[in-house]
Motif scaffolding. Structure first.
Motif, PDB file in Angstrom:
ATOM      1  N   SER A   1       0.970  -1.261   0.032  1.00  0.00           N
ATOM      2  CA  SER A   1      -0.003  -0.058  -0.213  1.00  0.00           C
ATOM      3  C   SER A   1       0.822   1.260  -0.143  1.00  0.00           C
ATOM      4  O   SER A   1       0.457   2.134  -0.557  1.00  0.00           O
ATOM      5  CB  SER A   1      -1.015   0.101   1.242  1.00  0.00           C
ATOM      6  OG  SER A   1      -0.353   0.191   2.447  1.00  0.00           O
ATOM      7  N   SER A   2       2.155   1.185   0.524  1.00  0.00           N
ATOM      8  CA  SER A   2       2.747   2.304   0.672  1.00  0.00           C
ATOM      9  C   SER A   2       3.447   2.753  -0.798  1.00  0.00           C
ATOM     10  O   SER A   2       3.480   3.816  -1.237  1.00  0.00           O
ATOM     11  CB  SER A   2       4.170   1.922   1.329  1.00  0.00           C
ATOM     12  OG  SER A   2       3.878   1.992   2.750  1.00  0.00           O
ATOM     13  N   LEU A   3       3.743   1.343  -1.706  1.00  0.00           N
ATOM     14  CA  LEU A   3       4.107   1.639  -2.903  1.00  0.00           C
ATOM     15  C   LEU A   3       2.887   2.219  -3.767  1.00  0.00           C
ATOM     16  O   LEU A   3       3.287   3.265  -4.593  1.00  0.00           O
ATOM     17  CB  LEU A   3       4.619   0.278  -3.602  1.00  0.00           C
ATOM     18  CG  LEU A   3       5.841  -0.183  -3.272  1.00  0.00           C
ATOM     19  CD1 LEU A   3       6.007  -1.793  -3.962  1.00  0.00           C
ATOM     20  CD2 LEU A   3       6.783   0.621  -4.250  1.00  0.00           C
ATOM     21  N   ALA A   4       1.662   1.830  -3.314  1.00  0.00           N
ATOM     22  CA  ALA A   4       0.610   2.576  -4.106  1.00  0.00           C
ATOM     23  C   ALA A   4       0.638   3.874  -4.224  1.00  0.00           C
ATOM     24  O   ALA A   4       0.352   4.701  -4.825  1.00  0.00           O
ATOM     25  CB  ALA A   4      -0.514   1.934  -3.525  1.00  0.00           C
ATOM     26  N   LYS A   5       0.842   4.384  -2.695  1.00  0.00           N
ATOM     27  CA  LYS A   5       0.799   5.653  -2.216  1.00  0.00           C
ATOM     28  C   LYS A   5       1.824   6.461  -3.172  1.00  0.00           C
ATOM     29  O   LYS A   5       1.603   7.450  -3.744  1.00  0.00           O
ATOM     30  CB  LYS A   5       0.929   5.859  -1.068  1.00  0.00           C
ATOM     31  CG  LYS A   5      -0.351   5.852   0.011  1.00  0.00           C
ATOM     32  CD  LYS A   5       0.140   5.867   1.448  1.00  0.00           C
ATOM     33  CE  LYS A   5      -0.985   5.132   2.145  1.00  0.00           C
ATOM     34  NZ  LYS A   5      -0.657   4.914   3.644  1.00  0.00           N
ATOM     35  N   ILE A   6       3.001   5.870  -3.068  1.00  0.00           N
ATOM     36  CA  ILE A   6       4.114   6.611  -3.668  1.00  0.00           C
ATOM     37  C   ILE A   6       3.774   6.703  -5.226  1.00  0.00           C
ATOM     38  O   ILE A   6       4.149   7.964  -5.719  1.00  0.00           O
ATOM     39  CB  ILE A   6       5.499   5.558  -3.455  1.00  0.00           C
ATOM     40  CG1 ILE A   6       5.676   5.601  -1.951  1.00  0.00           C
ATOM     41  CG2 ILE A   6       6.684   6.205  -4.342  1.00  0.00           C
ATOM     42  CD1 ILE A   6       7.136   4.675  -1.737  1.00  0.00           C
ATOM     43  N   ASN A   7       3.349   5.731  -5.833  1.00  0.00           N
ATOM     44  CA  ASN A   7       3.030   5.897  -7.142  1.00  0.00           C
ATOM     45  C   ASN A   7       1.937   6.740  -7.763  1.00  0.00           C
ATOM     46  O   ASN A   7       1.930   7.275  -8.531  1.00  0.00           O
ATOM     47  CB  ASN A   7       2.658   4.402  -7.757  1.00  0.00           C
ATOM     48  CG  ASN A   7       4.045   3.560  -7.810  1.00  0.00           C
ATOM     49  OD1 ASN A   7       5.178   4.054  -7.914  1.00  0.00           O
ATOM     50  ND2 ASN A   7       3.732   2.339  -7.538  1.00  0.00           N
ATOM     51  N   LEU A   8       1.101   6.908  -6.656  1.00  0.00           N
ATOM     52  CA  LEU A   8      -0.081   7.849  -7.084  1.00  0.00           C
ATOM     53  C   LEU A   8       0.594   9.217  -7.189  1.00  0.00           C
ATOM     54  O   LEU A   8      -0.104   9.960  -8.016  1.00  0.00           O
ATOM     55  CB  LEU A   8      -0.837   8.022  -5.655  1.00  0.00           C
ATOM     56  CG  LEU A   8      -1.911   7.214  -5.640  1.00  0.00           C
ATOM     57  CD1 LEU A   8      -2.989   7.489  -4.800  1.00  0.00           C
ATOM     58  CD2 LEU A   8      -2.942   7.048  -7.063  1.00  0.00           C
ATOM     59  N   PHE A   9       1.637   9.670  -6.833  1.00  0.00           N
ATOM     60  CA  PHE A   9       2.057  10.768  -7.104  1.00  0.00           C
ATOM     61  C   PHE A   9       3.143  11.026  -8.401  1.00  0.00           C
ATOM     62  O   PHE A   9       3.806  11.760  -8.603  1.00  0.00           O
ATOM     63  CB  PHE A   9       2.861  11.448  -5.848  1.00  0.00           C
ATOM     64  CG  PHE A   9       1.928  11.981  -4.831  1.00  0.00           C
ATOM     65  CD1 PHE A   9       1.008  12.936  -5.029  1.00  0.00           C
ATOM     66  CD2 PHE A   9       1.780  10.916  -3.684  1.00  0.00           C
ATOM     67  CE1 PHE A   9       0.225  13.093  -3.879  1.00  0.00           C
ATOM     68  CE2 PHE A   9       0.809  11.203  -2.857  1.00  0.00           C
ATOM     69  CZ  PHE A   9       0.137  12.078  -2.735  1.00  0.00           C
ATOM     70  N   SER A  10       3.207   9.863  -8.939  1.00  0.00           N
ATOM     71  CA  SER A  10       4.236   9.583  -9.882  1.00  0.00           C
ATOM     72  C   SER A  10       3.972  10.461 -11.072  1.00  0.00           C
ATOM     73  O   SER A  10       2.577  10.916 -11.270  1.00  0.00           O
ATOM     74  CB  SER A  10       4.273   8.066 -10.467  1.00  0.00           C
ATOM     75  OG  SER A  10       4.824   8.054 -11.743  1.00  0.00           O
TER      76      SER A  10
END
Lengths: 372, 531
Positions: free
Chosen positions: B120-129
């Motif tokens: 879920s952290s990765l998902a969050k990080i990627n949301l700002f990609s």
């Protein structure tokens, strides 16, 4: 002295007499040399050769059946392998039931592949196949009925020529796809195999093999006589006129469809008998026999021998299959080139096949003699 | 003992706050306690979400390739291993370390709980990609692993998000959350709105509400929404099946259209047609072997190349064999069957009997996602378009060019055509070459869908003949309609009968159809139809 029926039918048929006579001698010789000569003698004929010859004879009967519809009726069937295979499957089912509990799984009620597929009960269409009489009946009935339905539909609506060829191909292709399915109940792509005995005789015994060879020969002889008898009769004349001028025959008042249908069914039944003889000798039947490729190949046997001459079909089947056995073991890469080349060369240069070539040469020699 | 542990833990947590860089903070992962690791991960996510290195670190951690050296506690990732030697790279400096024994390293271990936190952290990080695809992917990921904790994040991103696709997914996520956790009017509105989304998540939440809620009105609303989702789902699956049918139809059309020329116009039963298709496919393969750097363009180059190669082979066949067999269609069948065997064996000898792999260019792979219930793969989409272009091309040649006029003239009445000064034998060769060339072009397209092997042609020959005969010989529009009809028929039957049985049914159908209309859907009329 009254002539026997056989000789009467073969009257004025030198080619037929020569081919069938030669085959009779070969079969007799092979039988004697296999059984009576000890295995270490150079004159001994191996059981492998016996089986091979038996296979050729079954194929010869199949070619004969095709020649009946193609050479005499003018209907090029590209699906005759279907009738052959159906006859073969009927025989295969009987042989499968004869295995009893000697299969790998030792189940007395179910053939191995059904145990393997977790079937609990034998499918309904397998009932009765433990009875040889029922099997003989089915060998002829199933392909006969299929030929009747298919032929009735096709001939009634006057599908002819190329179109008929293509839908016969579709027929065998559809059957092939169906039989490849595992849940058809015919063993899927492995087909039926691992047979043990036939009518109580062990299939691995030399004597059984010889018996099968001899039966094949007499089946071929019988098929030939029936075909020749039909073609010598008035009915045969009508059939050949249909081939040459269908619309005129129809115009005169003959029911062309009925003649076509009759010949088509006879041919299908002969092909099915060939299939039934083929299976115990080769020891396997699988859906590959339904493939359009096989059916077209068998057209070539007839073409090579010479269509429209019944004994020509026999010669063609034996020549091509002999060549096939030789090439596939000696030069496997060359076989398809050879077969393909044969197709092309025969259609281009030998429209009457080997028999036509022999007749041509003979005519030439005769005319030379007359000149001299 | 327990107290001691708690103190230690708190100390560690405190110390996190004093870290300065990602590297220093990340070093706190080198603890045995999973609890501490959890805190570190959450902290890293909130602190460094814009740092690309963090994403990389998390990914390595997730697959278990993140190690540290026992000696100086440097975090590295495993690049390659040879027997017991590890080749590693420093995750922060990016420098390769000397290969060293695997016993010099320790793995940073994680458990299942951590794994889901990292995800879920990765998902969050990627949301700002910056990359739209990455954002979309992570938004979808977020939607499937939805949690009320994400609410704030979702709203935050929704404000900034510009891409309508990403927005839609996030909107659905937010609606799901409202439907699930809020009360009153908002909840009702959200339940209503969920009926317009298509992802499995909405359906799952609606079903949950429908079966667990005690409020009759809510259950009613949920059920309406479920029904609406299911009806649009079945609509989209209908569209999808129709598209599969269309793509199968276009494959059939491609395979049959060359045959429609050689069989339909020239009355030659070319059993080697399948092998001409095969030659086209092998031309594509050979081109990719010769020009390994041009995979992206190889298909485009292969189209004219395959047309020429197959066309020339076709002309050769016509000149050598078929020329002698005009007017005897059954004989052309036998001779060309022989040719097909020879061609197959040539391919076996030259290229090996095994299937060869033809690479798919980038622009043809992937899928066009229309919504979460409907996505169409590009390769099939292109083949549908391509088959129609080829069809129009043949139609144009036969109907609008002088060559086409001559072709039709020769096929209708050879003698009179010759009397008018048309070189009939030349036209024969060109026509056969045209049909063969088109077969080659079909082979290029098929190389993208199936295995390229010596048996490729055989797989299509029976089908191609069925299409031509079904459509009516000598009628290109008949071929088009027959191909698409059979394709659709097949795909709509498949769910009920299975692929093989569907085909069997179609074959039987054609056999029966031929009885009713022996000349196909669109029979030729007039004198020409008599033979």
């Amino acid at each position: 002295m009254r002539k026997s029926i056989i000789l009467k039918i073969l009257e004025n048929d030198r080619g037929g007499k020569i081919v069938l006579g030669t085959l009779f001698i070969v079969v007799a010789l092979v039988a004697i040399l296999n059984l009576a000569v000890p295995a270490d003698s150079i004159f001994h004929v191996s059981t492998f050769t016996v089986t091979l010859l038996g296979k050729y004879l079954a194929f010869a009967l199949l070619a004969l059946a095709l020649d009946l519809v193609w050479g005499y009726l003018g209907v090029l069937s590209l699906g005759h392998g279907a009738f052959f295979a159906l006859g073969g499957y009927a025989m295969g089912m009987y042989l499968m039931r004869q295995i009893g509990d000697r299969g790998v799984y030792g189940n007395p009620d179910l053939p191995d592949f059904m145990v393997f597929m977790n079937l609990k009960e034998i499918p309904w269409f397998w009932y009765g196949f433990d009875n040889p009489l029922f099997m003989f009946l089915m060998v002829m009935l199933v392909p006969g009925i299929l030929a009747f339905i298919f032929g009735w539909l096709a001939f009634k609506s006057r599908v002819t020529g190329v179109y008929l060829s293509i839908i016969t191909q579709a027929l065998t292709y559809a059957l092939m796809l169906a039989f490849f399915r595992n849940d058809m109940g015919f063993g899927g792509n492995n087909g039926l195999t691992d047979f043990k005995d036939i009518l109580g005789f062990d299939l691995s015994l030399d004597s059984t093999r010889i018996a099968l060879l001899i039966i094949s020969y007499f089946a071929l002889l019988g098929g030939y006589l029936i075909a020749r008898f039909i073609m010598n009769s008035r009915l045969g004349r009508v059939v050949m006129s249909i081939r040459d001028q269908e619309s005129r025959v129809r115009f005169i008042g003959y029911k062309v469809e009925q003649y076509k249908l009759f010949i088509f069914i006879v041919s299908a039944v002969l092909a099915a008998i060939a299939g039934a003889l083929y299976v115990p000798q080769v020891g396997i039947i699988n859906p590959g026999v339904f493939s359009p490729l096989f059916s077209i190949e068998l057209v070539i046997w007839v073409a090579v021998g010479g269509r429209g001459t019944l004994y020509g079909a026999i010669i063609g089947a034996i020549i091509v299959n002999f060549a096939s056995s030789y090439f596939t073991s000696a030069l496997p890469e060359v076989w398809l080139y050879a077969l393909g080349g044969l197709f092309v060369l025969v259609t281009l240069f030998l429209p009457q096949g080997v028999v036509g070539l022999v007749i041509k040469i003979k005519d030439k020699l005769n005319s030379r003699k007359e000149v001299a | 003992m327990k107290i001691f542990k708690i103190i230690l833990l708190n100390l560690l947590i405190l110390s996190i706050a004093f870290g300065e860089t990602l590297q220093e903070d990340a070093n706190k992962l080198l603890t045995k306690s999973f609890k501490t690791k959890e805190k570190v991960i959450v902290d890293l996510t909130s602190k460094y979400s814009q740092d690309e290195k963090l994403e990389f670190l998390f990914q390595k951690l997730l697959v278990g390739d993140l190690l540290y050296t026992k000696k100086n506690k440097v975090i590295v990732y495993l690049k390659d291993k040879k027997e017991n030697n590890y080749l590693t790279t420093d995750i922060f400096s990016g420098e390769d370390l000397e290969p060293s024994s695997k016993y010099d390293f320790s793995k940073i271990k994680i458990n299942n709980k951590l794994r889901s936190i990292i995800k879920s952290s990765l998902a969050k990080i990627n949301l700002f990609s910056k990359n739209e695809d990455t954002r979309l992917k992570s938004a979808k990921n977020l939607l499937t692993n939805l949690d009320i904790k994400n609410e704030e994040l979702i709203n935050q991103v929704l404000e900034k998000e510009t891409s309508s696709k990403v927005k839609e997914v996030l909107d659905e996520a937010s609606t799901v959350l409202i439907a699930k956790y809020k009360d009153g009017e908002d909840k009702k509105e959200a339940i209503k709105k969920l009926g317009s989304f298509l992802s499995p998540k909405s359906l799952e939440v609606l079903k949950e509400i429908s079966s667990n809620s005690e409020d009759i009105e809510l259950v009613k609303l949920a059920n309406t929404s479920i029904a609406s989702i299911e009806s649009s789902k079945s609509f989209y699956s209908f569209l999808e099946t129709a598209f599969f049918g269309l793509s199968m139809g276009s494959v059939l059309l491609l395979a049959a259209i060359g045959l429609a020329v050689t069989f339909g116009v020239m009355k030659v039963i070319n059993m080697a047609h399948g092998e001409l298709i095969m030659i086209g496919a092998y031309t594509t393969y050979a081109l990719q072997q010769i020009m390994p750097n041009l995979i992206e363009y190889s298909i485009i180059i292969a189209i004219p190349a395959a047309f020429i190669v197959s066309g020339l082979v076709g002309i050769l066949i016509e000149r050598l064999v078929i020329r002698h067999l005009y007017g005897r269609p059954l004989e052309t069948l036998l001779a060309t069957f022989g040719i097909s065997l020879v061609l197959q064996q040539i391919v076996r000898t030259v290229f090996s009997p095994l299937n060869q792999e033809v690479k798919t260019p980038q622009w043809m792979s992937g899928a066009w996602e229309i919504n979460s219930a409907l996505s169409l793969t590009y390769n099939r989409l292109y083949i549908v378009i391509f088959s129609i272009i080829v069809f129009l091309f043949v139609l144009y040649i036969l109907n609008k060019t002088s060559l086409g006029l001559k072709v039709r003239a020769v096929s209708q009445n050879r003698e009179i055509a010759r009397a008018m000064g048309i070189k009939a034998s030349w036209i024969d060769a060109i026509t056969f070459g045209l049909g063969s060339g088109i077969a080659g072009v079909a082979g290029v397209a098929l190389s993208q869908l199936t295995n390229v092997g010596p048996n490729l042609g055989q797989a299509y020959i029976v089908d191609s003949f069925m299409v031509v005969v079904f459509g009516g010989v000598g009628n290109l529009w008949g071929t088009l309609i027959a191909a698409f009809t059979l394709g659709e028929f097949n795909k709509f039957l498949e769910p009920y009968a299975g692929a093989v049985l569907a085909k069997v049914i179609i074959l039987v159908f054609i056999i029966l159809f031929i009885q009713k209309r022996p000349r196909g859907l669109f029979p030729q009329k007039g004198r020409d139809a008599q033979d």
